[in-house]
Design an enzyme around this catalytic site. Structure first.
Site, short mmCIF file in Angstrom:
data_model
loop_
_atom_site.label_atom_id
_atom_site.label_comp_id
_atom_site.label_asym_id
_atom_site.label_seq_id
_atom_site.Cartn_x
_atom_site.Cartn_y
_atom_site.Cartn_z
N LYS A 1 13.06 6.79 24.58
CA LYS A 1 14.27 7.43 25.08
C LYS A 1 14.28 8.88 24.64
CE LYS A 1 15.12 3.29 26.38
NZ LYS A 1 14.93 2.86 27.77
N GLY B 1 15.54 -10.22 30.27
CA GLY B 1 14.22 -10.70 30.65
C GLY B 1 13.54 -9.96 31.79
N ASP C 1 14.66 -11.12 20.96
CA ASP C 1 15.94 -10.46 21.18
C ASP C 1 17.06 -11.40 20.72
OD1 ASP C 1 18.30 -9.14 22.34
OD2 ASP C 1 16.84 -8.00 23.53
#
Length: 355
Positions: A305, A223, A240
């Site tokens: 990424k 979170g 999630d």
């Protein structure tokens, strides 16, 4: 004394990303058909014109706001080797030869332990140098908001650079240092906070990061990014399969859905999409494309990424792919990408759809 002109373009960057900053600089130099000699050291990269002409036009056209890997961007003089007995004279002589005038002096170092170790030396030299430059008329009250940067790479090695308003970072060393909020579930929270500072003018926060807005955080657990959204008064769909921070959930502003962030669809249009999922850039990009081409959100911030090598190539490929997808879908948007201080092996992308 003949005039000395700035022939180098100097940028600061995160150590380990020098080749990426340099590749980006070389791209812009090629666009302007300027031949340059590249150089790099820990935490910096530079291009020097082979024809010894001023670098100013290349520096201006390769606007700082467009750069991804640069933390600071300067029009710079040749590096100086200083005498340990008299470090100031060579600096004063080069400033005089440049005929530069400026309103501020910033002493900066690479973002390394060796750079930090120069703090004592720099502190001892700051006031004497400032006094001498004032007496010579170089440091003065009205000089177009120009700033002299003295970049120390060693105790006897400096490079002087000039920065100009609207084409530079307004942060020392180009680094935005934020305090980690103790109640946040993870340090990743600083990445989203820094992104807001970077991409959204502070005077627009109350309208674009407003109370009662709705946001989706894909890959939310535990979170860190959701915490920032909640602090702005937003209602958050936290997507999630992993557990969310219990204290954060107690705010009542979060709907935690244990679903796959790559496939989840929002029940209505969101004000914000944020995503810090650790996965291959191509997967994250495909997911974000779906959100943006279908206009499921008004603004988005997400991380990509990066591979260990040719990061510049990967970033430009990703941004081009996203631009083409939006254009094909007839969606107008502004896309900005930066390698932020709190990023590591990723870049942060911001997209705002046109109203």
């Amino acid at each position: 004394m003949s005039e000395t002109v700035p022939t180098s373009w100097l940028v600061y960057c995160r150590p380990g990303f020098e080749s990426d900053a340099l590749a980006e600089m070389q791209y812009h130099a090629k666009q302007q058909e300027v031949s340059c000699e590249p150089a790099q050291g820990e935490g910096w990269a530079s291009l020097t014109r082979l024809d010894e002409e001023p670098i100013n036009e290349l520096h201006r056209k390769a606007a700082f706001k467009r750069l991804i890997f640069a933390r600071q961007s300067l029009a710079a003089m040749p590096a100086l080797t200083l005498s340990r007995d008299d470090r100031l004279t060579a600096i004063l002589d080069q400033v005089k030869a440049s005929r530069w005038s400026f309103e501020e002096i910033w002493h900066e170092t690479p973002d390394t332990n060796d750079g930090k170790a120069l703090a004592g030396l720099i502190k001892a030299l700051t006031k004497p140098l400032q006094s001498m430059l004032k007496k010579r008329g170089a440091l003065r009250g009205k000089a177009g908001a120009r700033r002299l940067h003295i970049f120390w790479t060693d105790g006897d090695r400096v490079q002087l650079g000039m920065s100009f308003p609207d084409n530079r970072s307004e942060l020392i060393n180009g680094i935005r240092r934020l305090r980690f909020p103790s109640r946040a579930p993870s340090r990743s929270t600083l990445k989203l906070e820094e992104a807001w500072h970077e991409f959204i003018p502070r005077e627009e926060w109350d309208t674009r990061l407003a109370d009662h807005m709705q946001a989706a955080d894909l890959g939310a657990a535990p979170g860190g990014w959701t915490w920032q959204l909640v602090q702005r008064g937003m209602y958050v769909y936290a997507i999630d399969n992993g557990p969310m921070d219990k204290q954060l959930m107690a705010t009542g502003q979060i709907d935690h859905l244990k679903e796959d962030g790559f496939t989840w669809e929002p029940p209505q249009r969101m004000d914000w999409l944020v995503c810090d999922i650790v996965d291959k850039p191509v997967r994250v990009l495909a997911m974000v494309e779906r959100w943006l081409t279908r206009k499921w959100c008004r603004e988005a911030i997400f991380n990509l990424k990066l591979p260990m090598k040719k990061r510049w190539d990967e970033v430009t490929r990703c941004i081009s792919t996203l631009e083409e997808a939006l254009e094909t879908a007839g969606v107008r948007a502004k896309i900005t990408c930066r390698h932020l201080y709190h990023d590591r092996e990723e870049v942060t992308v911001h997209v705002r759809l046109a109203h």
